[in-house]
Scaffold this active site. Structure first.
Site, PDB file in Angstrom:
ATOM      1  N   ASN A  33       0.172  18.946 -21.992  1.00 42.18           N
ATOM      2  CA  ASN A  33      -0.173  18.101 -23.140  1.00 42.18           C
ATOM      3  C   ASN A  33      -0.072  18.854 -24.462  1.00 42.18           C
ATOM      4  O   ASN A  33      -0.523  18.346 -25.492  1.00 42.18           O
ATOM      5  CB  ASN A  33      -1.596  17.547 -22.978  1.00 42.18           C
ATOM      6  CG  ASN A  33      -1.652  16.555 -21.842  1.00 42.18           C
ATOM      7  OD1 ASN A  33      -0.722  15.785 -21.637  1.00 42.18           O
ATOM      8  ND2 ASN A  33      -2.725  16.600 -21.068  1.00 42.18           N
ATOM      9  N   GLU A  59      -3.915  16.820 -11.801  1.00 45.16           N
ATOM     10  CA  GLU A  59      -4.395  17.024 -13.165  1.00 45.16           C
ATOM     11  C   GLU A  59      -5.891  17.324 -13.231  1.00 45.16           C
ATOM     12  O   GLU A  59      -6.631  16.733 -14.017  1.00 45.16           O
ATOM     13  CB  GLU A  59      -4.059  15.803 -14.032  1.00 45.16           C
ATOM     14  CG  GLU A  59      -3.863  16.167 -15.493  1.00 45.16           C
ATOM     15  CD  GLU A  59      -3.248  15.058 -16.317  1.00 45.16           C
ATOM     16  OE1 GLU A  59      -3.390  13.892 -15.942  1.00 45.16           O
ATOM     17  OE2 GLU A  59      -2.636  15.380 -17.336  1.00 45.16           O
ATOM     18  N   LYS A  78       8.305  22.450 -15.043  1.00 46.51           N
ATOM     19  CA  LYS A  78       7.439  21.295 -14.740  1.00 46.51           C
ATOM     20  C   LYS A  78       7.042  21.334 -13.257  1.00 46.51           C
ATOM     21  O   LYS A  78       5.880  21.088 -12.901  1.00 46.51           O
ATOM     22  CB  LYS A  78       8.166  19.995 -15.083  1.00 46.51           C
ATOM     23  CG  LYS A  78       7.439  18.730 -14.646  1.00 46.51           C
ATOM     24  CD  LYS A  78       6.448  18.193 -15.651  1.00 46.51           C
ATOM     25  CE  LYS A  78       5.547  17.121 -15.069  1.00 46.51           C
ATOM     26  NZ  LYS A  78       5.515  15.864 -15.712  1.00 46.51           N
ATOM     27  N   GLU A 133      10.433  17.755 -25.503  1.00 44.37           N
ATOM     28  CA  GLU A 133       9.698  18.102 -24.268  1.00 44.37           C
ATOM     29  C   GLU A 133      10.248  19.390 -23.654  1.00 44.37           C
ATOM     30  O   GLU A 133       9.502  20.185 -23.077  1.00 44.37           O
ATOM     31  CB  GLU A 133       9.778  16.960 -23.240  1.00 44.37           C
ATOM     32  CG  GLU A 133       9.205  15.623 -23.713  1.00 44.37           C
ATOM     33  CD  GLU A 133       7.668  15.578 -23.820  1.00 44.37           C
ATOM     34  OE1 GLU A 133       6.987  16.545 -23.413  1.00 44.37           O
ATOM     35  OE2 GLU A 133       7.168  14.562 -24.337  1.00 44.37           O
ATOM     36  N   ARG A 185       0.809  -1.237   0.000  1.00 42.01           N
ATOM     37  CA  ARG A 185       0.000   0.000   0.000  1.00 42.01           C
ATOM     38  C   ARG A 185       0.838   1.282   0.000  1.00 42.01           C
ATOM     39  O   ARG A 185       0.407   2.324   0.473  1.00 42.01           O
ATOM     40  CB  ARG A 185      -0.973   0.037   1.186  1.00 42.01           C
ATOM     41  CG  ARG A 185      -2.000  -1.071   1.133  1.00 42.01           C
ATOM     42  CD  ARG A 185      -3.236  -0.734   1.911  1.00 42.01           C
ATOM     43  NE  ARG A 185      -4.204  -1.798   1.790  1.00 42.01           N
ATOM     44  CZ  ARG A 185      -4.200  -2.875   2.565  1.00 42.01           C
ATOM     45  NH1 ARG A 185      -3.299  -3.007   3.525  1.00 42.01           N
ATOM     46  NH2 ARG A 185      -5.103  -3.810   2.389  1.00 42.01           N
ATOM     47  N   HIS A 235       0.459  17.078 -27.682  1.00 42.80           N
ATOM     48  CA  HIS A 235       0.283  15.646 -27.429  1.00 42.80           C
ATOM     49  C   HIS A 235      -0.989  15.068 -28.055  1.00 42.80           C
ATOM     50  O   HIS A 235      -1.029  13.883 -28.358  1.00 42.80           O
ATOM     51  CB  HIS A 235       0.312  15.361 -25.922  1.00 42.80           C
ATOM     52  CG  HIS A 235       1.707  15.393 -25.354  1.00 42.80           C
ATOM     53  ND1 HIS A 235       2.502  16.507 -25.413  1.00 42.80           N
ATOM     54  CD2 HIS A 235       2.456  14.436 -24.744  1.00 42.80           C
ATOM     55  CE1 HIS A 235       3.672  16.247 -24.856  1.00 42.80           C
ATOM     56  NE2 HIS A 235       3.685  15.002 -24.449  1.00 42.80           N
TER      57      HIS A 235
HETATM   58  N1  NAD Z   1       4.912  10.208 -15.683  1.00 41.07           N
HETATM   59  C1  NAD Z   1       4.947  11.272 -16.445  1.00 41.07           C
HETATM   60  O1  NAD Z   1       4.549  12.370 -16.055  1.00 41.07           O
HETATM   61  C2  NAD Z   1       5.542  11.159 -17.822  1.00 41.07           C
HETATM   62  C3  NAD Z   1       5.811  12.304 -18.564  1.00 41.07           C
HETATM   63  C4  NAD Z   1       6.408  12.180 -19.830  1.00 41.07           C
HETATM   64  C5  NAD Z   1       6.709  10.908 -20.324  1.00 41.07           C
HETATM   65  N2  NAD Z   1       6.429   9.801 -19.561  1.00 41.07           N
HETATM   66  C6  NAD Z   1       6.760   8.454 -20.069  1.00 41.07           C
HETATM   67  O2  NAD Z   1       8.175   8.394 -20.280  1.00 41.07           O
HETATM   68  C7  NAD Z   1       8.430   7.372 -21.240  1.00 41.07           C
HETATM   69  C8  NAD Z   1       9.467   7.858 -22.211  1.00 41.07           C
HETATM   70  O3  NAD Z   1      10.641   8.171 -21.487  1.00 41.07           O
HETATM   71  P1  NAD Z   1      12.104   7.841 -22.038  1.00 41.07           P
HETATM   72  O4  NAD Z   1      12.261   8.362 -23.401  1.00 41.07           O
HETATM   73  O5  NAD Z   1      13.054   8.263 -20.979  1.00 41.07           O
HETATM   74  O6  NAD Z   1      12.026   6.242 -22.186  1.00 41.07           O
HETATM   75  P2  NAD Z   1      12.957   5.014 -21.791  1.00 41.07           P
HETATM   76  O7  NAD Z   1      12.964   4.812 -20.331  1.00 41.07           O
HETATM   77  O8  NAD Z   1      12.511   3.895 -22.657  1.00 41.07           O
HETATM   78  O9  NAD Z   1      14.435   5.457 -22.212  1.00 41.07           O
HETATM   79  C9  NAD Z   1      14.799   5.526 -23.571  1.00 41.07           C
HETATM   80  C10 NAD Z   1      16.019   4.641 -23.865  1.00 41.07           C
HETATM   81  O10 NAD Z   1      17.185   5.241 -23.304  1.00 41.07           O
HETATM   82  C11 NAD Z   1      17.936   4.259 -22.567  1.00 41.07           C
HETATM   83  N3  NAD Z   1      18.654   5.004 -21.529  1.00 41.07           N
HETATM   84  C12 NAD Z   1      18.163   5.497 -20.373  1.00 41.07           C
HETATM   85  N4  NAD Z   1      19.097   6.228 -19.750  1.00 41.07           N
HETATM   86  C13 NAD Z   1      20.216   6.161 -20.502  1.00 41.07           C
HETATM   87  C14 NAD Z   1      21.506   6.747 -20.387  1.00 41.07           C
HETATM   88  N5  NAD Z   1      21.820   7.570 -19.396  1.00 41.07           N
HETATM   89  N6  NAD Z   1      22.422   6.460 -21.347  1.00 41.07           N
HETATM   90  C15 NAD Z   1      22.087   5.659 -22.406  1.00 41.07           C
HETATM   91  N7  NAD Z   1      20.872   5.104 -22.576  1.00 41.07           N
HETATM   92  C16 NAD Z   1      19.944   5.377 -21.636  1.00 41.07           C
HETATM   93  C17 NAD Z   1      16.900   3.293 -22.074  1.00 41.07           C
HETATM   94  O11 NAD Z   1      17.473   2.035 -21.786  1.00 41.07           O
HETATM   95  C18 NAD Z   1      15.943   3.233 -23.261  1.00 41.07           C
HETATM   96  O12 NAD Z   1      16.409   2.316 -24.214  1.00 41.07           O
HETATM   97  C19 NAD Z   1       7.100   7.025 -21.900  1.00 41.07           C
HETATM   98  O13 NAD Z   1       6.662   5.769 -21.428  1.00 41.07           O
HETATM   99  C20 NAD Z   1       6.169   8.141 -21.405  1.00 41.07           C
HETATM  100  O14 NAD Z   1       4.829   7.695 -21.302  1.00 41.07           O
HETATM  101  C21 NAD Z   1       5.858   9.901 -18.345  1.00 41.07           C
END
Ligand code: NAD
Length: 364
Positions: A250, A242, A232, A190, A126, A253
């Site tokens: 968004n 939200e 942010k 972003e 939890r 988006h």
């Molecule tokens: N919670 C929220 O408010 C919010 C906001 C925006 C996006 N998101 C989510 O975030 C996700 C996208 O994030 P992302 O692009 O970071 O995705 P991700 O975690 O898949 O990372 C992208 C790639 O980079 C690699 N990577 C990570 N750190 C690294 C580093 N330091 N050096 C080399 N490679 C590295 C990872 O292994 C992966 O292959 C989506 O699922 C999206 O829905 C969430």
């Protein structure tokens, strides 16, 4: 006291849910955990295989030296990991490690890891304390801040989730240097979004410094991440769950999700889809805000390389995909538009013809 030239950013949520985004090298993490009232004990470190290969030792070594007993949980990289079967695996490994309600979860990775580990932290026993240690640009300026956690369902993206605020967001800027080029560019989309919706002077900074940013010059990257994370933090402090104002995040988006959906996940990165989506949203905004510097904004957005074009995606299919987005409110399409550079509003009164025009404007 902070050891970084970048001051901590408070995320003011009221009472014990408030926390700081700190900018420090990874080897100082134990001190920060202590400041967040987390003393050395068992902890879970959730990461993915890529981050584990590159950086996990840099996190585990100081933790162990300072008396922590980390249990590593290493997941496959990529968006497919944000899925119920990987959550089940995470639960299995966490519960098998003998956790209790004080066991912190450290989410060490990109948006996928921080979303999934955050949701596990929200639900195991939890609710466990958790700390975000974001390693991608998207995660440092967006995913890790604000307490939205979750995973995908086969019926759609981010359909399962919870709000669960971290105790702290621990940002080590040097981790960004190992990001593949495409992930770096995707994160920049972003960053530009944050400037467009909230800070005209930051947009000026990005336009002027773009070449240094592309070269990942450390001082420029530091200032950029700090400014974007501050935006942010301010937006989520105004609207933690939200209910209203947070919707401006968004921007681009509604279009971007439709592109991902119709093109199939994987053809464009999320950031690429959002970059294209923002170009459409800027075009639409200019119809209602005639003095918007749309050409200047579009020029910067075009400098975010996108692997491919959307000319083969039929406009009608894209519009139907927009209508099935989970953020559609009682069947009404809502658009985040710029009311000026650095300010966004949500509008629901957009004619279908205007939306079609915006889609056509971003074809090659
Ligand atoms: N919670 C929220 O408010 C919010 C906001 C925006 C996006 N998101 C989510 O975030 C996700 C996208 O994030 P992302 O692009 O970071 O995705 P991700 O975690 O898949 O990372 C992208 C790639 O980079 C690699 N990577 C990570 N750190 C690294 C580093 N330091 N050096 C080399 N490679 C590295 C990872 O292994 C992966 O292959 C989506 O699922 C999206 O829905 C969430």
């Amino acid at each position: 006291m902070s050891t970084s030239i970048f001051p901590d950013i408070p995320v003011e949520l009221g009472g014990s849910r408030s926390y700081d985004i700190v900018f420090r090298p990874i080897d100082r993490i134990s001190r920060t955990l202590e400041e967040a009232c987390l003393g050395p004990r068992r902890c879970l470190v959730v990461t993915d295989e890529t981050v584990a290969t590159l950086h996990l030792n840099a996190l585990l070594a100081p933790l162990k030296t300072d008396g922590w007993r980390p249990k590593e949980i290493i997941l496959p990289p990529g968006e497919r990991t944000k899925a119920p079967e990987h959550l089940a695996d995470l639960y299995e490994q966490a519960l098998g490690a003998g956790i209790d309600r004080k066991t912190p979860v450290l989410a060490f990775g990109g948006g996928v890891v921080v979303d999934l580990a955050g949701y596990a932290a929200a639900t195991l026993l939890r609710g466990l304390p958790f700390v975000q240690v974001p390693t991608t640009l998207i995660a440092q300026v967006d995913s890790a801040i604000g307490g939205k956690t979750g995973l995908n369902h086969h019926l759609g993206k981010n359909l399962i989730g919870a709000f669960h605020q971290p105790r702290c967001v621990y940002t080590d800027l040097s981790l960004l240097q190992s990001l593949p080029e495409r992930e770096w560019m995707s994160g920049l989309a972003e960053v530009v979004k944050h400037a467009l919706i909230a800070d005209e002077t930051f947009f000026g900074f990005l336009s002027e410094q773009w070449d240094h940013i592309l070269a990942r010059e450390p001082a420029t990257v530091g200032e950029m991440v700090h400014r974007a994370a501050s935006i942010k933090a301010a937006v989520v402090a105004e609207d933690e769950r939200e209910q209203g104002g947070r919707a401006i995040l968004n921007f681009g988006h509604t279009f971007g999700h439709a592109i991902e959906n119709v093109a199939g996940y994987g053809r464009f990165t999320h950031g690429e889809a959002v970059a294209l989506g923002m170009r459409a949203a800027v075009h639409l905004s200019a119809r209602f805000t005639p003095n918007l510097p749309a050409t200047c904004i579009d020029r910067l957005l075009r400098r975010i390389p996108v692997a491919g074009v959307i000319d083969d995606l039929p406009v009608g299919t894209l519009i139907r995909a927009m209508q099935s987005d989970k953020k559609v409110d009682a069947g009404t399409l809502r658009f985040v538009l710029l009311s000026r550079l650095g300010e966004a509003v949500v509008r629901q009164d957009i004619a279908a013809r205007e939306v079609e025009d915006a889609w056509r404007a971003i074809r090659a």
